[in-house]
Write an enzyme that holds these catalytic residues in place. Structure first.
Site, short mmCIF file in Angstrom:
data_model
loop_
_atom_site.label_atom_id
_atom_site.label_comp_id
_atom_site.label_asym_id
_atom_site.label_seq_id
_atom_site.Cartn_x
_atom_site.Cartn_y
_atom_site.Cartn_z
N PHE A 191 -24.92 29.36 30.43
CA PHE A 191 -25.27 30.76 30.71
C PHE A 191 -24.96 31.68 29.54
O PHE A 191 -25.54 32.76 29.41
CB PHE A 191 -24.56 31.23 31.98
CG PHE A 191 -23.15 31.68 31.81
CD1 PHE A 191 -22.83 33.02 31.67
CD2 PHE A 191 -22.10 30.76 31.81
CE1 PHE A 191 -21.51 33.44 31.54
CE2 PHE A 191 -20.79 31.17 31.68
CZ PHE A 191 -20.49 32.51 31.54
N LYS A 192 -24.06 31.25 28.65
CA LYS A 192 -23.69 32.11 27.51
C LYS A 192 -24.89 32.38 26.59
O LYS A 192 -24.91 33.38 25.87
CB LYS A 192 -22.57 31.45 26.70
CG LYS A 192 -21.35 31.03 27.52
CD LYS A 192 -20.54 32.20 28.00
CE LYS A 192 -19.35 31.79 28.85
NZ LYS A 192 -18.26 31.21 28.14
N ASP A 193 -25.89 31.50 26.62
CA ASP A 193 -27.08 31.70 25.78
C ASP A 193 -27.79 33.01 26.11
O ASP A 193 -28.38 33.64 25.23
CB ASP A 193 -28.08 30.55 25.96
CG ASP A 193 -27.60 29.25 25.34
OD1 ASP A 193 -27.00 29.29 24.26
OD2 ASP A 193 -27.85 28.18 25.94
N THR A 202 -19.02 29.26 25.15
CA THR A 202 -19.22 30.43 24.30
C THR A 202 -19.40 30.01 22.84
O THR A 202 -20.26 30.55 22.13
CB THR A 202 -18.04 31.40 24.42
OG1 THR A 202 -18.05 32.00 25.70
CG2 THR A 202 -18.12 32.51 23.37
N LEU A 209 -25.80 35.59 24.22
CA LEU A 209 -25.55 35.37 22.80
C LEU A 209 -26.81 35.22 21.97
O LEU A 209 -26.79 35.49 20.76
CB LEU A 209 -24.62 34.18 22.62
CG LEU A 209 -23.17 34.53 23.01
CD1 LEU A 209 -22.32 33.29 23.19
CD2 LEU A 209 -22.54 35.45 21.96
#
Length: 450
Positions: A106-108, A139, A111
């Site tokens: 989900f960090k994509d 992350t 980011l």
């Protein structure tokens, strides 16, 4: 829209300056001057990119709308599902798949946007940046994939040696771009995070080496994560609960902001593993640091949550002096008590913790019942949703293949790996450093853009 610090020392800065500052120069976290309102019925379209555009416009007034639109298009063109965050229904439980970006986490979502935003601002200002971040797993790889090859940027990612999954480490280290520096620390994620925060407090060092943050202390991360709460709500079309696996409080804080903006979320369910500081905070008002326990869900192996301070700021009616005093007390004693605010906290959240044994049982249960595999972090969220017993959207935070050992332990067979993950075989570049602020500063001095 202006931005300020939770600790009073920074005020009236623009969005672009807030993003480049990362952690506020007074040690606090950046928050918007006010929370804008956006009722879901006022959104004309329910696709992810359109929702992102409408939300971002409310928080960004120093970038042209056309450029905001272009940044969104560029950021989410690399996702492997046209919906960006598709939803799967399993009876009264919905799984919001947040793992269709380049690193399957989900960090994509945040980011990829932040990486492009950094490049946009640096190009406009003709500046360089050295990005410094800590990771408990996802992350780091998402930051590296968001920033690798970007002009005028170098990225330094600290992670706990033997404290992330093998796949997560490979994603960080199997990169040949010369602007990327994954650094293994002999310690825990909390050690990594403490090093980052202490370095950012050294304003002279921060200015000299043009340091920026990609951790969820950077408000752009929170902003991007608000989007999928609106997206999921509009797709389901009714009041629901959200179950959120979280260790750093960033993902669930984005949901809290969405609720403040006017999204009618019935309840935010905070799902933790056995590192249960946030569970104890919601259940008992006890926010106290304990030893980090290594679990099957390593991205949540955290004791002190980076975004906790932002929630406290709103819990105490945006009283920055109160927040500042509380953070001094936390730093001194490693604990705080919020029993005086327990009713308010429990009106905002419910909380559940999940043991490793329950994680494996939940993965097995969900597969046998629905023929669908969830990763260990999502299993914490699913278990919490099942305990709550209401119609719930659970955030699926990572592709299960990133935690293949846990999946095989739960199901008795090896999971098929996506092609990009299957190709990760050899660690090409990583660096190891002692758990020392001065050692990391020295490493940055040797390798940074100046």
């Amino acid at each position: 829209m202006f931005y300020k610090s939770t600790r009073c020392g920074v005020d009236k800065i623009s969005f672009k300056d807030a993003i480049m500052m990362g952690l506020a120069t007074d040690g606090g976290l950046i928050v918007p001057e006010f929370v804008p309102k956006l009722l879901p019925q006022n959104l004309k379209n329910d696709d992810f990119k359109s929702i992102a555009f409408e939300i971002f416009k409310l928080y960004i007034d120093d970038i042209k709308e056309k450029d905001i639109f272009d940044l969104i298009e560029k950021s989410y063109a690399v996702f492997d599902d046209i919906e960006v965050t598709p939803i799967r229904q399993f009876d009264s439980l919905y799984i919001l798949e947040l793992f269709h970006g380049p690193t399957y986490a989900f960090k994509d979502i945040a980011l990829q946007f932040l990486g492009n935003l950094f490049e946009y601002i640096l190009d406009e200002r003709n500046q360089t940046l050295n990005v410094l971040g800590a990771t408990s797993g996802d992350t780091g790889s998402a930051a590296i994939y968001g920033l690798k090859g970007k002009k005028n940027v170098k990225v330094f990612i600290l992670y706990p040696k033997n404290g992330v999954s093998p796949t997560q480490e490979l994603q960080m280290c199997d990169i040949e771009d010369k602007n990327v520096f994954p650094i293994a620390i002999y310690g825990t994620f909390d050690d990594c995070q403490n090093i980052i925060k202490e370095i950012f407090k050294d304003n002279a060092f921060k200015e000299k080496y043009h340091l920026g943050s990609i951790n969820s202390i950077n408000f752009a991360r929170i902003l991007a994560q608000i989007v999928y709460y609106y997206y999921a709500f509009l797709k389901i079309g009714k009041n629901v609960l959200f179950s959120v696996p979280t260790g750093n409080f960033g993902d669930i804080f984005a949901g809290y902001l969405a609720k403040l903006m006017g999204l009618p979320i019935e309840k935010l369910i905070l799902a933790t593993n056995e590192n249960d500081v946030l569970y104890r905070f919601v259940r008992f008002g006890d926010y106290s640091k304990q030893n980090v326990k290594k679990t099957l869900s390593p991205s949540m192996d955290i004791q002190l949550a980076s975004n906790f301070e932002r929630y406290i700021y709103y819990l105490y009616d945006q009283d920055c002096n109160k927040v500042k005093n509380l953070m001094v007390e936390l730093n001194k004693n490693s604990k705080l008590s919020f029993t005086d605010k327990l009713n308010q906290i429990q009106s905002d959240f419910s909380a559940y913790r999940t043991s490793d044994k329950e994680i494996l049982e939940t993965i097995k249960y969900f597969y046998e019942k629905y023929n669908y595999i969830i990763d260990p972090h999502t299993a914490c969220g699913v278990k919490a949703a099942l305990k709550e017993g209401k119609q719930t959207i659970c955030l699926a935070t990572a592709h299960p293949a990133k935690f293949s050992e846990a999946i095989e332990n739960a199901l008795g067979f090896k999971i098929d790996m996506p092609e990009k993950l299957a190709k990760l075989k050899t660690k090409k570049r990583n660096f190891e450093q002692e758990n020392s602020i001065e050692a990391i500063k020295h490493f940055i001095e040797l390798n940074a853009n100046v």
